[in-house]
Design a protein around this motif. Sequence first.
Motif, PDB file in Angstrom:
ATOM      1  N   VAL A 111      13.978  24.532 -27.690  1.00  0.00           N
ATOM      2  CA  VAL A 111      12.745  24.147 -28.380  1.00  0.00           C
ATOM      3  C   VAL A 111      12.166  25.368 -29.087  1.00  0.00           C
ATOM      4  N   GLU A 112      11.416  25.108 -30.157  1.00  0.00           N
ATOM      5  CA  GLU A 112      10.837  26.220 -30.903  1.00  0.00           C
ATOM      6  C   GLU A 112       9.659  26.837 -30.155  1.00  0.00           C
ATOM      7  N   LYS A 113       8.883  25.984 -29.501  1.00  0.00           N
ATOM      8  CA  LYS A 113       7.707  26.472 -28.794  1.00  0.00           C
ATOM      9  C   LYS A 113       7.525  25.676 -27.515  1.00  0.00           C
ATOM     10  N   VAL A 114       7.401  26.378 -26.415  1.00  0.00           N
ATOM     11  CA  VAL A 114       7.219  25.724 -25.122  1.00  0.00           C
ATOM     12  C   VAL A 114       5.779  25.252 -24.993  1.00  0.00           C
ATOM     13  N   GLY A 115       5.614  23.952 -24.760  1.00  0.00           N
ATOM     14  CA  GLY A 115       4.284  23.395 -24.595  1.00  0.00           C
ATOM     15  C   GLY A 115       3.840  23.397 -23.142  1.00  0.00           C
ATOM     16  N   GLU A 116       2.669  22.832 -22.913  1.00  0.00           N
ATOM     17  CA  GLU A 116       2.126  22.804 -21.561  1.00  0.00           C
ATOM     18  C   GLU A 116       2.571  21.562 -20.789  1.00  0.00           C
ATOM     19  N   THR A 117       2.655  20.442 -21.480  1.00  0.00           N
ATOM     20  CA  THR A 117       3.008  19.179 -20.816  1.00  0.00           C
ATOM     21  C   THR A 117       4.077  18.452 -21.620  1.00  0.00           C
ATOM     22  N   THR A 122      10.308   8.070 -21.505  1.00  0.00           N
ATOM     23  CA  THR A 122      10.356   6.809 -22.252  1.00  0.00           C
ATOM     24  C   THR A 122      10.037   7.039 -23.721  1.00  0.00           C
ATOM     25  N   GLU A 123       9.034   7.878 -24.009  1.00  0.00           N
ATOM     26  CA  GLU A 123       8.665   8.166 -25.399  1.00  0.00           C
ATOM     27  C   GLU A 123       9.756   8.978 -26.096  1.00  0.00           C
ATOM     28  N   GLN A 124      10.348   9.902 -25.372  1.00  0.00           N
ATOM     29  CA  GLN A 124      11.410  10.709 -25.964  1.00  0.00           C
ATOM     30  C   GLN A 124      12.628   9.845 -26.295  1.00  0.00           C
ATOM     31  N   ILE A 125      12.928   8.895 -25.412  1.00  0.00           N
ATOM     32  CA  ILE A 125      14.054   7.991 -25.660  1.00  0.00           C
ATOM     33  C   ILE A 125      13.765   7.108 -26.865  1.00  0.00           C
ATOM     34  N   ALA A 126      12.507   6.635 -26.985  1.00  0.00           N
ATOM     35  CA  ALA A 126      12.147   5.801 -28.125  1.00  0.00           C
ATOM     36  C   ALA A 126      12.306   6.562 -29.432  1.00  0.00           C
ATOM     37  N   ALA A 127      11.951   7.854 -29.433  1.00  0.00           N
ATOM     38  CA  ALA A 127      12.117   8.676 -30.635  1.00  0.00           C
ATOM     39  C   ALA A 127      13.597   8.843 -30.973  1.00  0.00           C
ATOM     40  N   PRO A 142      17.175  15.167 -18.453  1.00  0.00           N
ATOM     41  CA  PRO A 142      15.934  15.920 -18.644  1.00  0.00           C
ATOM     42  C   PRO A 142      16.236  17.416 -18.775  1.00  0.00           C
ATOM     43  N   PRO A 143      15.396  18.164 -19.461  1.00  0.00           N
ATOM     44  CA  PRO A 143      15.652  19.605 -19.634  1.00  0.00           C
ATOM     45  C   PRO A 143      15.664  20.325 -18.292  1.00  0.00           C
ATOM     46  N   ASP A 144      16.634  21.249 -18.118  1.00  0.00           N
ATOM     47  CA  ASP A 144      16.727  22.004 -16.865  1.00  0.00           C
ATOM     48  C   ASP A 144      16.033  23.344 -16.958  1.00  0.00           C
ATOM     49  N   ALA A 145      15.374  23.619 -18.077  1.00  0.00           N
ATOM     50  CA  ALA A 145      14.583  24.837 -18.254  1.00  0.00           C
ATOM     51  C   ALA A 145      13.463  24.530 -19.223  1.00  0.00           C
ATOM     52  N   ALA A 146      12.395  25.320 -19.182  1.00  0.00           N
ATOM     53  CA  ALA A 146      11.205  25.030 -19.983  1.00  0.00           C
ATOM     54  C   ALA A 146      11.492  25.047 -21.478  1.00  0.00           C
ATOM     55  N   ASP A 147      12.472  25.841 -21.923  1.00  0.00           N
ATOM     56  CA  ASP A 147      12.746  25.957 -23.361  1.00  0.00           C
ATOM     57  C   ASP A 147      13.974  25.161 -23.790  1.00  0.00           C
ATOM     58  N   HIS A 148      14.390  24.198 -22.980  1.00  0.00           N
ATOM     59  CA  HIS A 148      15.541  23.373 -23.331  1.00  0.00           C
ATOM     60  C   HIS A 148      15.096  21.987 -23.787  1.00  0.00           C
ATOM     61  N   THR A 149      15.943  21.337 -24.580  1.00  0.00           N
ATOM     62  CA  THR A 149      15.647  19.991 -25.071  1.00  0.00           C
ATOM     63  C   THR A 149      16.134  18.930 -24.088  1.00  0.00           C
ATOM     64  N   THR A 150      15.625  17.722 -24.286  1.00  0.00           N
ATOM     65  CA  THR A 150      16.095  16.564 -23.522  1.00  0.00           C
ATOM     66  C   THR A 150      17.309  15.984 -24.237  1.00  0.00           C
ATOM     67  N   LYS A 151      18.308  15.561 -23.461  1.00  0.00           N
ATOM     68  CA  LYS A 151      19.536  15.016 -24.052  1.00  0.00           C
ATOM     69  C   LYS A 151      19.603  13.512 -23.779  1.00  0.00           C
ATOM     70  N   ILE A 152      19.729  12.737 -24.841  1.00  0.00           N
ATOM     71  CA  ILE A 152      19.917  11.290 -24.730  1.00  0.00           C
ATOM     72  C   ILE A 152      21.342  10.997 -25.183  1.00  0.00           C
ATOM     73  N   THR A 174       7.037  17.696 -28.159  1.00  0.00           N
ATOM     74  CA  THR A 174       6.570  17.054 -29.387  1.00  0.00           C
ATOM     75  C   THR A 174       7.202  15.689 -29.632  1.00  0.00           C
ATOM     76  N   GLY A 175       8.329  15.408 -28.972  1.00  0.00           N
ATOM     77  CA  GLY A 175       9.041  14.162 -29.213  1.00  0.00           C
ATOM     78  C   GLY A 175       9.868  14.201 -30.486  1.00  0.00           C
ATOM     79  N   GLU A 176       9.959  15.355 -31.115  1.00  0.00           N
ATOM     80  CA  GLU A 176      10.745  15.492 -32.346  1.00  0.00           C
ATOM     81  C   GLU A 176      12.237  15.498 -32.029  1.00  0.00           C
ATOM     82  N   VAL A 177      12.999  14.750 -32.808  1.00  0.00           N
ATOM     83  CA  VAL A 177      14.454  14.753 -32.668  1.00  0.00           C
ATOM     84  C   VAL A 177      14.995  16.003 -33.353  1.00  0.00           C
TER      85      VAL A 177
END
Length: 521
Positions: A111-117, A122-127, A142-152, A174-177
């Motif tokens: 990820v470009e920037k690590v967020g707080e939450t 479900t929302e990430q999958i919808a995106a 699910p991401p295994d580190a704070a700066d990693h993306t989620t993999k669908i 951010t939910g951005e693909v």
Amino acid sequence: MSTTSDASPDGTPPADSLDETPTSAPSGRTAATAPPADTAADTAADTAAAKNGGGTTVRRTRSGWSLLLTRLHFYAGILVAPFLLVAALTGLAYTAVPQLDQLVYSEQLRVEKVGETAKPLTEQIAAARAAHPEGSIMTVVPPDAADHTTKIVLSVPELAKEDKQRTVYVDPYTGEVRGALTTWFGSTPLATWLDDLHRNLHLGETGRLYSELAASWLWVLVLGGLLLWFGRRRTYAGGSKRNTVLPERGARGVRRSRSLHAVTGVWISVGLLVLSATGLTWSAHAGERFTELRTSLSAYPPELDTSASASGAQGSSGHDHSGGGSAASGLPKGLSVDQILEKARAAGLDGPVEISTPADDKSTWSVAQTDGLWPVHLDQAAIDPHSGEVTARVAWADHPVLAKLSTLGVRAHMGTLFGLANQIVLAVIALGLSVGIVLGYRMWWQRRPTREDRRALVGRAPARGTWRHLPWPALAVAVPLVIAVGWAFPLLGWSLLAFLILDGLLALIHKRRTAGEVAQG
């Protein structure tokens, strides 16, 4: 490993001991340029054998083992070393996969920037489904580190034919693909390409024969080389333990090359044996033998039962786009993927996990730990899609010992068991094997005859017929053992048989030629 041996049965030193710098060598001539002293003796022996109709008298003693090992080690090294070198260099490239992935696919993996939450899964999958509506959802990682993306991970029909999937990467904050890649069981395209290069040189099933041939002979070369080297140090090194594990001081020419070759092999021998064993477990032919052994011993991991309970299955309509699922996500109705993850965490499945969707309306979700770093955490749980009940569980502790060893061995072979340390060790082993192979060929070249009346590109091979020096009881044990090893490692057995046939034909040609020369003389 060294191609040296102990003294021969008649008390003469082995051929390689003649490479030592002689105390009374002519001025200006070193061991590296001295002609092999066994050439004249071998020629005389051939002449005598021809005169006697090809018959010679040999003494059968235990030292015949060293003669046999020398010849086996020499020819196996000469013929198989090119395959081993390719395996070492391609394996060296594969050890850097984690770093190369982060470099080449940083846009998808980080990820470009690590967020707080993080947003709900479900929302990430919808995106992800909005950007890639093709296929169906297989797994969510699910991401295994704070700066990693989620993999669908999506199952797409045209990719499924090649056992590949489409993985969509989503920024969890951010939910951005961030992009999508064609993956092979989680491996990126680059990792898959390097893996295929190492396993089969991108030649498919035919190409797998190269790596299996290398792995089949590797343990033979290692064990034979160790026996020869330690036996030689006892005989010729005056009991020097230092020169057994460290290069010999002051050595020059072929003696120096042999010392470096052998010591390098000693230091990486354990690693080479592990790589040989683990590589063979998933090879084509020897791997089939290993599969038969595991089946006979019931040494497979327990399978997770993903059939839904009777109460949980009632009223389920599979991948119905209502309830917990939606048309956008394509997930089954019932509990959401976030709730399934919560149930898994409550059941003790912490750390990195992979969430697999139900296969049909009578199956459960399955959640598997994927922490392959030592000590590994690889528990699995089946979770009812409606009640959230854990209906089945398989713990790492429940795996049979052989299944555990196989899993750990494969992970160590791939460089993932101990993280960066594992990668470094594999790189050192690959480089050490490459250096040892080059030194082996260098010794062969250094032992070439250089006299004006007798020149050659390379040194003379160890003499044939070494098996005739073995005691009869040893032969009675060795022959069935070789047959059994050839059955367990088919490529080793067939290549050894091919060499014996070829060597026998060459020996027959040489014998007839020598007999003809004697008759003309």
